[in-house]
Design an enzyme around this catalytic site. Structure first.
Site, PDB file in Angstrom:
ATOM      1  N   PRO A   7       0.852  -1.205   0.000  1.00  0.00           N
ATOM      2  CA  PRO A   7       0.000   0.000   0.000  1.00  0.00           C
ATOM      3  C   PRO A   7       0.885   1.251   0.000  1.00  0.00           C
ATOM      4  O   PRO A   7       1.595   1.508   0.970  1.00  0.00           O
ATOM      5  CB  PRO A   7      -0.809  -0.127   1.282  1.00  0.00           C
ATOM      6  CG  PRO A   7      -0.177  -1.181   2.079  1.00  0.00           C
ATOM      7  CD  PRO A   7       0.747  -1.972   1.233  1.00  0.00           C
ATOM      8  N   ASP A  60       5.886   2.273   1.869  1.00  0.00           N
ATOM      9  CA  ASP A  60       5.005   1.125   2.078  1.00  0.00           C
ATOM     10  C   ASP A  60       4.355   1.293   3.455  1.00  0.00           C
ATOM     11  O   ASP A  60       5.029   1.187   4.477  1.00  0.00           O
ATOM     12  CB  ASP A  60       5.845  -0.160   2.007  1.00  0.00           C
ATOM     13  CG  ASP A  60       4.995  -1.411   2.152  1.00  0.00           C
ATOM     14  OD1 ASP A  60       3.858  -1.309   2.645  1.00  0.00           O
ATOM     15  OD2 ASP A  60       5.495  -2.495   1.764  1.00  0.00           O
ATOM     16  N   HIS A  61       3.055   1.553   3.457  1.00  0.00           N
ATOM     17  CA  HIS A  61       2.399   1.872   4.725  1.00  0.00           C
ATOM     18  C   HIS A  61       2.283   0.664   5.649  1.00  0.00           C
ATOM     19  O   HIS A  61       1.916   0.805   6.819  1.00  0.00           O
ATOM     20  CB  HIS A  61       1.008   2.472   4.446  1.00  0.00           C
ATOM     21  CG  HIS A  61       0.588   3.493   5.469  1.00  0.00           C
ATOM     22  ND1 HIS A  61       1.088   3.525   6.746  1.00  0.00           N
ATOM     23  CD2 HIS A  61      -0.283   4.529   5.389  1.00  0.00           C
ATOM     24  CE1 HIS A  61       0.533   4.525   7.420  1.00  0.00           C
ATOM     25  NE2 HIS A  61      -0.307   5.159   6.607  1.00  0.00           N
ATOM     26  N   ARG A  62       2.588  -0.521   5.139  1.00  0.00           N
ATOM     27  CA  ARG A  62       2.626  -1.663   6.049  1.00  0.00           C
ATOM     28  C   ARG A  62       3.833  -1.539   6.973  1.00  0.00           C
ATOM     29  O   ARG A  62       3.813  -1.993   8.113  1.00  0.00           O
ATOM     30  CB  ARG A  62       2.775  -2.979   5.255  1.00  0.00           C
ATOM     31  CG  ARG A  62       1.603  -3.323   4.381  1.00  0.00           C
ATOM     32  CD  ARG A  62       1.906  -4.562   3.566  1.00  0.00           C
ATOM     33  NE  ARG A  62       3.101  -4.379   2.732  1.00  0.00           N
ATOM     34  CZ  ARG A  62       3.596  -5.315   1.940  1.00  0.00           C
ATOM     35  NH1 ARG A  62       3.028  -6.506   1.878  1.00  0.00           N
ATOM     36  NH2 ARG A  62       4.666  -5.075   1.202  1.00  0.00           N
TER      37      ARG A  62
END
Lengths: 476, 378
Positions: A270, A446-448
Site C-alpha cells: 500500500p 510502504d504503509h505496512r
C-alpha cells in the site's frame, strides 16, 4: 539433399529462444561447425555452429523472432544422398525429415504442448497420432461413453468443482469411468474439469487432450476467433492500415521484467506518497563549492549525490524506511545497511542498480559509485549482483524537468524518493520574497512498514539536509 | 569488497611448482624435476598431441550440443594440461574416480568416444564398463567420488595390492562434507589415494576466493596429508606432481593432495553464461597461460615440431572429432525397458515389480502401423 535444422534445447529444459542474428544468407556455402548465427535463450546468448557442410537454402525466422524448440530455423543443401540427418530418434521434436508436411505438423503439435521442465527437453506431449491407446475389453459397451456425452442434470453442477485425486473405483463400475489416458486425466484434474462432461473424439470415444482443452477453452477460443475473422471483413480497418498507425512491440527482456516488478509492487505494497518543496539554495551553493575543490575534481557532484547522503542520514533516524516485508516468514526485516538503488533509464528500459553499503560512504564515495553505476547501466552491462539486494531507491525525475511524482516502490523496498527539478522561483526568504532555488521531493513508502509519522519525519529530515547540508551533522 | 579478497589461485603467489613457464621455457624445480627425468622429447610431443586431441573433443562436443545432438556438455577448455598430465602418471591398474568434467581423462584411459558422449546425450548412465578400464562412472554429485576413491584405496591395502586410486575434484568440491570425510579416512587408514584437485577458479559462478581464503592445498596438512600446489596449466609439472603422489602411495606413504591451479576458459556447462560473473580481464590473463601454447613454444624452440609434426597432431585431433561426431549422431535411443538394467546386480523384488508394471504400461500402446514399440513385453 535438403537438410533442415530445428532449434534445439540449448540449455537444459528451455522451450524457446530468440534468434539474435544470422551470420549467413541464403545461397552461402558453409562449413561444418562454422558459426551461422546467434541465439539468445533465457540463460545466455550462444553461437550456433552449422550442423552441416553445404549451402544455405532457407532461413525460416528473422532476427528478433522468438522460436520454439523443435521448429525448423534454417535449411541446407547437403551434398550426397546418404548424409546422416541429425535427429533425436523417437523424440517428437527431433522428427527427421521424412514426408515434410507430416513431420512439420507432428513437430508443431509437439511444440504446442511441450512443457518446460527443470532439466531435459521438456516433457514430451501426449501424442494423438501414435502410439494410440488400444481398446480395452472391459470398455466394450460403447454406449456407456455415448450416453455420458448427453449433459445430465446430475453432472452439470460438478463442473466447477475440481476433481480431487480419483478414489479407488470398484471394479464393477470401472466401465463407467470416461475413457482417457493418465496424462489427460491429470490435465482435466488440473483444469477442474469432470471428464464426464467432456465428449471424447478419439478412437472408440477416448477423451483426448484436445477434447479437454477445447472443452476448457471454448469461451476463450470463441473470443479469439472474433478479431481474426473480423479483420478481413471490416474493410476500412484493414490490417495494413492498422500497421501504419500502431507499432506492436513484443513484451520481453528488461521491459517484461520491469512490468512484472511494478505490477507486483503496486498491488502488494500500500503506497503513500508525500511531497515537500524546499529551498535548496544553500545546498546548491555547497555543491558548487565542493565542485571547485581539488578533492572532488574527479567526480560528478549533483543534487542526487547530496540526496543520497541525506537519505542515508534520514534512514539512520527512521530505520523503518529501510525495512522489508518478509511475508513468507511473517517478519519485518530491518536492515542496518543501506543498499541505495538509483533508477537509471537505459536503452533497454529502466534498471535500478544499487550502491552497496551506502551508509558507509561520504559524498565523494557516493558520487563515485553512482557515476559508475550510471555508466555501466547505460552501457547495458549492469551485472545481476548490482540489481539485487536494494533496500531504498532514489529516482531523479528532475533531470527531465519534472517537479514531482508518485513513484512506485522498487519491489521489496519500503521507500523511494523522487527528486524534482531545481527551479528558480519567488520564495519566502528572511521575511521577504526572493528568487530562490526550489526543489520538490516526493516520497512514496510502504504503509505496512512505515507509519505516517515516520515517513513524514524522514522526508522532513531529507529536506532539511538538502536545504542546509550542515544539518547532516546535527541529524546524524 | 570481493575483489579485495586474497585470490589464492593467483599464479604469482609463491609455492606453485612449475616446469614449463607460460612462454615455453623449461624451469627447474628441485622437488618435481627428478620425477620427469625420463620424459624425453618424444614423450613431451605425445603429451602435446594428447592435449590438442582433447581440446578438439571439447570443441566438437560443444558444437554438437548447440546442434541439438547432446543435451549438455561441461567444457574442459583450459584444463587440458591437468587432465593429460595426471592421467599419464597413472598405471592402467590404478583406478580413477572422475567428475563429469574429466572427459579428456576418459578418452585417454580408453573409453570410446561414442560411449563418453552417450551420457551427455542422455542415452546411457555410463558409456563404458568401469572395471574394464578401471575408470568409474562420471560422478555428478559434487565431491562424492572422493569417498569412493578412499574406500577403494582402503580395499587395496586389505588386498595387499600396490595399486593406487585417484579422485578428481574441483575447487568447489573442497567445501563439501564428503571431501572432508574422505580426507579424514584417507589419513586415518593411510590409504593409497590421490586427491587431485583442479582449482579452475570457479564453482559454477562462485569464485574460489569466496570459499578458500588461503590456498586449497594448504588444507591437506591439517588432515595429516601432504599437499602440493602445481601449475595446472603446465602438463609436465602436473605429470611430475602426480608421479610424486603415486610414488608415495605405492610405497606405503599414504594419501597425497595436489592442487592443480588452472582456469576454466569455457562455461560451467553449455547451459551456463560465464559472462555474467567472470571478470572482464580473466580470459585474457589466463589465455596468456594457455597449457597447449606453452608446450608448443617449448617444442618449437627445440626444433621438435615441424610442419609435418604439427600436421600429424592436427590429423589425429580431426580424426577424433570425426569419430566423435559420427558416433554421436548415429547413436540409437535406448530401449525403454533398458532403464531397469544395471540398477542392481541381483534380483530385486521392488524393481522387478516396477519393471513388470512399466512393461504392462508400454504394452498398452500400439503404434498406428500395428507394430509393437521396442521393448514392450506383450
Amino acid at each position: 539433399m535438403i537438410q533442415e535444422f530445428r532449434l534445439p534445447d540449448l540449455g537444459e529444459g528451455l522451450t524457446e529462444s530468440e534468434i539474435v542474428s544470422w551470420h549467413v544468407a541464403v545461397g552461402d556455402t558453409v562449413e561444418l561447425n562454422q558459426v551461422i548465427g546467434e541465439v539468445e535463450t533465457a540463460k545466455a546468448v550462444v553461437e550456433l555452429p552449422s550442423p552441416y557442410a553445404g549451402v544455405v537454402t532457407a532461413i525460416a525466422h528473422e532476427p528478433g523472432t522468438v522460436v520454439e524448440v523443435g521448429v525448423v530455423i534454417i535449411a541446407f543443401e547437403v551434398p550426397g544422398e546418404d548424409a546422416p540427418a541429425l535427429g533425436r530418434g523417437k523424440s517428437a521434436a527431433g522428427a527427421t525429415s521424412s514426408s515434410a508436411p507430416e513431420a512439420e505438423s507432428a513437430a508443431a503439435e509437439a511444440v504446442q504442448q511441450r512443457v518446460p521442465t527443470l532439466v531435459g527437453y521438456g516433457a514430451d506431449p501426449e501424442s494423438s497420432k501414435r502410439p494410440a491407446r488400444r481398446a480395452r475389453s472391459f470398455d466394450a459397451p460403447a454406449t456407456d461413453a455415448a450416453a455420458r456425452t448427453t449433459p445430465s442434470v446430475a453432472s452439470a453442477p460438478v463442473v466447477a468443482a475440481p476433481v480431487v485425486a480419483a478414489p479407488e473405483v470398484p471394479a464393477q463400475v470401472q466401465g463407467d469411468r470416461p475413457r482417457s489416458t493418465p496424462p489427460v486425466r491429470k490435465l482435466a484434474r488440473d483444469l477442474g474439469i469432470d471428464l464426464f462432461d467432456v465428449t471424447g473424439t478419439g478412437e472408440s470415444g477416448v477423451i483426448t487432450r484436445g477434447d479437454v482443452l477445447s472443452f476448457s477453452g471454448e469461451n476463450d477460443a470463441a473470443a479469439l476467433a472474433v478479431p481474426s475473422s473480423s479483420t478481413g471483413a471490416s474493410g476500412p480497418q484493414s490490417s495494413d492500415r492498422m500497421k501504419e498507425r500502431e507499432v506492436r512491440t513484443p513484451i520481453k527482456g528488461v521491459r517484461k521484467f520491469m512490468a512484472a516488478a511494478m505490477v507486483d509492487s503496486a498491488f502488494t505494497a500500500p503506497h503513500v506518497t508525500e511531497f515537500l518543496s524546499v529551498d535548496v539554495t544553500a545546498g546548491m551553493e555547497f555543491l558548487a563549492r565542493l565542485r571547485d575543490s581539488r578533492a572532488f575534481a574527479d567526480v560528478k557532484l549533483t543534487p542526487l549525490t547530496l540526496a543520497a547522503k541525506a537519505v542515508c542520514v534520514g534512514i539512520a533516524r527512521q530505520p523503518s524506511l529501510n525495512s522489508h516485508w518478509d511475508a513468507a516468514n511473517n517478519e519485518i526485516v530491518t536492515m542496518s545497511y543501506v543498499n541505495l538503488g538509483i533508477a537509471a533509464a537505459t536503452p533497454r528500459g529502466l534498471v535500478v542498480p544499487n550502491v552497496k553499503d551506502a551508509q558507509d560512504l561520504g559524498l565523494h564515495g557516493l558520487a563515485e559509485e553512482i557515476g559508475q553505476l550510471a555508466v555501466t547501466a547505460r552501457a547495458g552491462k549492469t551485472p545481476p549482483a548490482d540489481l539485487a539486494g536494494g533496500t531504498f531507491s532514489i529516482t531523479n525525475i528532475g533531470v527531465f524537468g519534472i517537479d514531482a511524482g508518485t513513484p512506485i516502490l522498487n519491489p521489496g523496498e519500503a521507500g523511494i524518493l523522487a527528486l524534482g527539478a531545481v527551479r528558480t522561483m519567488p520564495w519566502e526568504h528572511q521575511g521577504g520574497i526572493a528568487l530562490r532555488q526550489i526543489m520538490t521531493l516526493s516520497l512514496s513508502f510502504d504503509h505496512r512498514l512505515v507509519d505516517g509519522a515516520q515517513g513524514s519525519r524522514f522526508l522532513a529530515d531529507v529536506g532539511a539536509i538538502m536545504a542546509d547540508p550542515a544539518m547532516a551533522l546535527a541529524l546524524s | 569488497m570481493l575483489d579485495e579478497q586474497a585470490d589464492p589461485g593467483a599464479l604469482n603467489q609463491t609455492g606453485i611448482h612449475q616446469l614449463i613457464s607460460p612462454d615455453g621455457h623449461a624451469v627447474v624445480d628441485e622437488e618435481l624435476s627428478p620425477f620427469v627425468e625420463d620424459v624425453d622429447d618424444a614423450a613431451i610431443l605425445g603429451l602435446y598431441s594428447d592435449m590438442v586431441a582433447i581440446r578438439r573433443i571439447d570443441s566438437e562436443a560443444t558444437a554438437l550440443q548447440r546442434q541439438g545432438q547432446l543435451a549438455l556438455w561441461p567444457p574442459m577448455l583450459g584444463q587440458e594440461a591437468s587432465q593429460v598430465g595426471s592421467l599419464r602418471a597413472l598405471a592402467v591398474e590404478d583406478f580413477i574416480f572422475p567428475t563429469y568434467r574429466e572427459n579428456g581423462v576418459a578418452y585417454l584411459r580408453g573409453a570410446s568416444l561414442a560411449g563418453i558422449m552417450s551420457t551427455w546425450r542422455g542415452s546411457a548412465n555410463t558409456g563404458w564398463d568401469p572395471h574394464a578400464i578401471n575408470l568409474a562412472t562420471p560422478q555428478i554429485i559434487i565431491g562424492a567420488q572422493t569417498l569412493h576413491a578412499t574406500g577403494y584405496a582402503m580395499g587395496l591395502v586389505l588386498e595387499g595390492k600396490d595399486d593406487v586410486s585417484i579422485a578428481y575434484l574441483g575447487d568447489g568440491a573442497t567445501s563439501q562434507g564428503d571431501v572432508h570425510e574422505s580426507m579424514v579416512f584417507a589419513a586415518s587408514f593411510q590409504a593409497p589415494v590421490i586427491f587431485f584437485c583442479q582449482n579452475n577458479h570457479w564453482a559454477i559462478s562462485e569464485p574460489v576466493g569466496l570459499q578458500a581464503h588461503a590456498p586449497i592445498a594448504g588444507r591437506a596438512p591439517g588432515y595429516g596429508i601432504p599437499g602440493m600446489r602445481v601449475d595446472g596449466n603446465d602438463v609436465l609439472a602436473v605429470l611430475a606432481a602426480t608421479r610424486w603422489a603415486v610414488a608415495r602411495a605405492r610405497s606405503g606413504g599414504g594419501p597425497s593432495f595436489i592442487e592443480a591451479v588452472t582456469y576454466r576458459m569455457g562455461a560451467h556447462t553449455t547451459a551456463d553464461d560465464p559472462t555474467r560473473y567472470r571478470g572482464v580481464t580473466e580470459l585474457e590473463e589466463w589465455g596468456a597461460k594457455d597449457p597447449i601454447a606453452r608446450v608448443k613454444a617449448l617444442l618449437q624452440s627445440r626444433g621438435l615440431l615441424d610442419a609435418d609434426g604439427e600436421a600429424a597432431v592436427t590429423a589425429r585431433a580431426n580424426a577424433v572429432a570425426a569419430e566423435l561426431r559420427e558416433g554421436t549422431i548415429t547413436m540409437g535411443d535406448p530401449a525403454p525397458m533398458s532403464v531397469f538394467e544395471n540398477v542392481y546386480t541381483e534380483e530385486h523384488a521392488i524393481l522387478d515389480r516396477q519393471r513388470e508394471h512399466y512393461g504392462r504400461y508400454l504394452a498398452g500402446f500400439t503404434p498406428a502401423d500395428g507394430t509393437k514399440l521396442e521393448g514392450s513385453l506383450s
